[in-house]
Motif scaffolding. Structure first.
Motif, short mmCIF file in Angstrom:
data_model
loop_
_atom_site.label_atom_id
_atom_site.label_comp_id
_atom_site.label_asym_id
_atom_site.label_seq_id
_atom_site.Cartn_x
_atom_site.Cartn_y
_atom_site.Cartn_z
N LEU A 149 0.83 -1.21 0.00
CA LEU A 149 0.00 0.00 0.00
C LEU A 149 0.87 1.26 0.00
N LEU A 150 1.93 1.24 0.83
CA LEU A 150 2.64 2.50 1.09
C LEU A 150 3.91 2.72 0.25
N SER A 151 4.49 1.64 -0.24
CA SER A 151 5.71 1.80 -1.04
C SER A 151 5.50 2.72 -2.25
N PRO A 152 4.41 2.59 -3.00
CA PRO A 152 4.22 3.49 -4.15
C PRO A 152 4.14 4.96 -3.71
N LEU A 153 3.60 5.20 -2.52
CA LEU A 153 3.51 6.57 -2.02
C LEU A 153 4.92 7.11 -1.72
N LEU A 154 5.73 6.26 -1.14
CA LEU A 154 7.11 6.70 -0.84
C LEU A 154 7.86 6.98 -2.15
N ASP A 155 7.62 6.15 -3.16
CA ASP A 155 8.27 6.38 -4.46
C ASP A 155 7.84 7.73 -5.02
N ARG A 156 6.54 7.97 -4.91
CA ARG A 156 6.01 9.23 -5.46
C ARG A 156 6.62 10.44 -4.73
N TRP A 157 6.70 10.34 -3.41
CA TRP A 157 7.25 11.46 -2.63
C TRP A 157 8.73 11.68 -2.98
N ARG A 158 9.41 10.56 -3.20
CA ARG A 158 10.83 10.70 -3.56
C ARG A 158 10.96 11.46 -4.88
N GLU A 159 10.09 11.10 -5.84
CA GLU A 159 10.12 11.81 -7.14
C GLU A 159 9.76 13.28 -6.96
N ASP A 160 8.77 13.54 -6.12
CA ASP A 160 8.26 14.91 -5.96
C ASP A 160 9.23 15.82 -5.20
N GLY A 161 10.14 15.26 -4.42
CA GLY A 161 11.02 16.10 -3.59
C GLY A 161 10.17 16.96 -2.66
N ALA A 162 10.44 18.26 -2.66
CA ALA A 162 9.71 19.14 -1.73
C ALA A 162 8.35 19.58 -2.30
N LYS A 163 8.07 19.19 -3.56
CA LYS A 163 6.80 19.60 -4.16
C LYS A 163 5.62 18.98 -3.38
N GLY A 164 4.74 19.81 -2.94
CA GLY A 164 3.56 19.31 -2.23
C GLY A 164 3.77 19.12 -0.73
N LEU A 165 5.02 19.30 -0.28
CA LEU A 165 5.28 19.16 1.16
C LEU A 165 4.67 20.35 1.91
N GLN A 166 3.91 20.07 2.95
CA GLN A 166 3.24 21.14 3.71
C GLN A 166 3.99 21.36 5.02
N TYR A 167 4.36 22.61 5.26
CA TYR A 167 5.07 22.90 6.51
C TYR A 167 4.06 23.24 7.60
N TYR A 168 4.36 22.84 8.81
CA TYR A 168 3.46 23.18 9.93
C TYR A 168 4.28 23.66 11.11
N GLU A 169 3.65 24.49 11.89
CA GLU A 169 4.33 25.04 13.05
C GLU A 169 4.48 23.96 14.12
N SER A 170 5.65 23.85 14.70
CA SER A 170 5.82 22.91 15.81
C SER A 170 4.83 23.27 16.92
N GLY A 171 4.23 22.26 17.53
CA GLY A 171 3.27 22.53 18.60
C GLY A 171 1.85 22.69 18.09
N SER A 172 1.66 22.56 16.78
CA SER A 172 0.29 22.66 16.21
C SER A 172 -0.23 21.23 15.97
N TRP A 173 -1.37 21.14 15.32
CA TRP A 173 -1.91 19.82 14.98
C TRP A 173 -1.58 19.43 13.53
N GLY A 174 -0.52 20.01 12.98
CA GLY A 174 -0.12 19.62 11.63
C GLY A 174 -0.55 20.66 10.62
#
Ligand SMILES: NC(=O)c1ccc[n+]([C@@H]2O[C@H](COP(=O)([O-])OP(=O)(O)OC[C@H]3O[C@@H](n4cnc5c(N)ncnc54)[C@H](OP(=O)(O)O)[C@@H]3O)[C@@H](O)[C@H]2O)c1
Length: 516
Positions: free
Chosen positions: A473-498
């Protein structure tokens, strides 16, 4: 062996643990490491105090650090005092416990060390009566798993010393593989040396009382299982949240990331227990068959509409408990432009009759607002509101919350009439807490699981098919994230709910995360 261990912990009374295991020796590979000091040795010490370890029980620690038996014993006594999660450490018990510890300095790559180990095990069999029963625990970096397993096989230590009379088992720590391919390779290596019934893939989440209680709650009560399905349940949330950041383990985390570290194992295991069908008996084969069945029914992630199903986040700096904390990329041994995820939220569907159209929302992350692991089952709203349209929005749907940690327990929210001459409805809570109901601290997950390994009970350990299904289930997602690099990565403040995208994941479905 005796079946009549004295049970000193009230939580053990009346539970399935009524036996002490047969005499045995446990070999811990990685005995100078963090897991051994923090979890394994304290758990063994408490089993010793509760007289649940067998007579003659012995531990052989193996690692590169050159310790004598004495030095190892001292280090482990310090570890018990430092990492004990329970109130007291009894000095005489600790002194007697550490006498059962031995140490062998070795390099896992050196096959000669395994011959020495064999000799020491034979010596303990005759001197301490460990009877040829062996439990090998791989508390090492995963890169060492294959070499240790292969060497154990090469020197004949993987086979029971006296087939039919003694047993040999191996416990493998997480992570089991890095992705689908490496998990399959590891399965092949382990399978070439050990039979599946000898292999205990540990996921300490499954040893937690509340996680096990989930099965008791579902299958030992008549009132919940009939409503545990799509007719009555609106959705399920599983949250595993940590306040901590990577705590000096930046190098490990850069390789792992949140999905591998938490979701592939703990979160997926919990999901399978929430969603599985009833096994006919609480038996390792049946429970694990049902877990595998439900894992097989999880719909693959839709990569054409990824944002509708998955959120990937990384913590930026912020405040936790009044302390300013750095962002992930400012942590030691983390690349300044790292795109490793420290948060993930997923919306999964289970394609079977019980769960069709019931979303399972999973989220896990580091540096979140609170350390809490909880399963939330939200029921459907009442079909018709008899108290008038004004009350409609005041009436909350019923929620069942199972707290895995901390303050283990279960709460049910329901609606009650507020005492007033008018019709006012307010949500109230009915709560069960382990500590209050049973008057003792629950055993740690490692106590339960170590005892289960010695007793030969694989129910709470992950079978190879479940590991593989989670990776599928999850390996294809990891592959996709590796290809995407920082694209689509959402930053959140430490101490928040994400990241906000995590809230949006539910808002799109007109839902919101339950407040924890
Ligand atoms: N720490 C935790 O709380 C925790 C929780 C859950 C799962 N785990 C899992 O448990 C495993 C161990 O984690 P850990 O945190 O204890 O790691 P760690 O602190 O890095 O310990 C690794 C151990 O392996 C030994 N070692 C490594 N390579 C060796 C070699 N070639 N020859 C001999 N000894 C070698 C080290 O010995 P020397 O230091 O003497 O070289 C040390 O005793 C990992 O798979 C981890 O994912 C850990």
């Amino acid at each position: 062996m005796t079946d009549t261990a004295v049970l000193t912990n009230p939580l053990r009374e009346g539970m399935r643990i009524r036996k002490t295991p047969a005499p045995c020796a446990m070999v811990i590979f990685g005995a100078s490491g963090d897991l051994t000091a923090r979890k394994l040795i304290p758990a063994l010490y408490y089993l010793h105090c509760e007289r649940l370890l067998p007579p003659g029980f012995s531990v052989i620690g193996c690692a590169k650090t050159p310790y004598s038996n004495e030095k190892f014993r001292e280090a482990m006594a310090d570890a018990v005092k430092k990492f004990s999660e329970k109130a007291t450490v009894d000095e005489p018990s600790l002194t007697s416990f550490i006498q059962s510890l031995y140490y062998l300095t070795d390099d896992f790559g050196d096959v000669k060390a395994y011959t020495q180990l064999d000799e020491l095990l034979n010596k303990l069999d005759s001197e301490r009566g460990t009877n040829g029963n062996r439990l090998f625990y791989l508390a090492t970096p995963p890169s060492s798993f294959p070499v240790i397993v292969s060497h154990l096989g090469a020197v004949g230590l993987a086979q029971p010393k006296e087939p039919g009379k003694s047993w040999t088992r191996v416990v493998i720590e997480k992570p089991f593989g890095h992705d689908l391919e490496s998990a399959r390779e590891l399965t092949a290596t382990v399978g070439s040396v050990f039979k599946e019934e000898q292999v205990y893939r540990i996921d300490h989440y499954l040893g937690k009382e509340t996680v096990q209680n989930l099965l008791v709650f579902r299958f030992a009560n008549g009132i919940f299982e009939p409503i545990w399905n799509r007719r009555y349940i609106d959705h399920v949330e599983i949250t595993v949240a940590e306040e901590l950041g990577v705590e000096g383990r930046g190098r490990y985390y850069e390789e792992a990331g949140l999905l591998r570290d938490m979701v592939q194992n703990h979160v997926m295991s919990v999901l399978s227990l929430v969603a599985m069908e009833s096994p006919a008996t609480f038996d390792a084969v049946e429970v694990r068959d049902e877990k595998a069945k439900v894992m097989r029914a999880i719909r693959p992630i839709d990569f054409d509409h990824l944002d509708d199903f998955v959120v990937r986040g990384q913590y930026a700096d912020g405040w936790v408990k009044g302390q300013k904390v750095p962002g992930y990329c400012e942590e030691a041994n983390v690349a300044s432009n790292s795109s490793t995820e420290t948060f993930a939220a997923l919306k999964l569907s289970i394609d079977n009759w019980r769960w069709a159209d019931v979303p399972f929302y999973l989220r896990s992350g580091k540096r979140l607002a609170k350390r809490v692991s909880e399963i939330v089952v939200q029921f459907r709203r009442v079909p018709h509101m008899v108290f008038g349209s004004k009350t409609e929005n005041l009436v909350e749907p019923n929620v069942l919350a199972m707290r895995i940690q901390p303050n283990e327990g279960i709460a049910i929210n329901f609606n009650a009439k507020f005492p007033a001459p008018t019709m006012e409805i307010r949500p109230v809570k009915m709560e069960f807490r382990y500590a209050e109901s049973f008057g003792g601290e629950p055993p740690s997950a490692y106590e339960t699981l170590l005892l289960d390994c010695m007793l030969g009970d694989q129910t709470l350990f992950t079978r190879e098919d479940a590991v593989e299904l989670a990776w599928q289930l999850l390996s294809p997602l990891l592959d996709r994230w590796r290809e995407d690099g920082a694209k689509g990565l959402q930053y959140y403040e430490s101490g928040s709910w994400g990241p906000a995208a995590s809230d949006a994941l539910l808002e799109r479905d007109k839902r919101r995360w339950h407040r924890l």
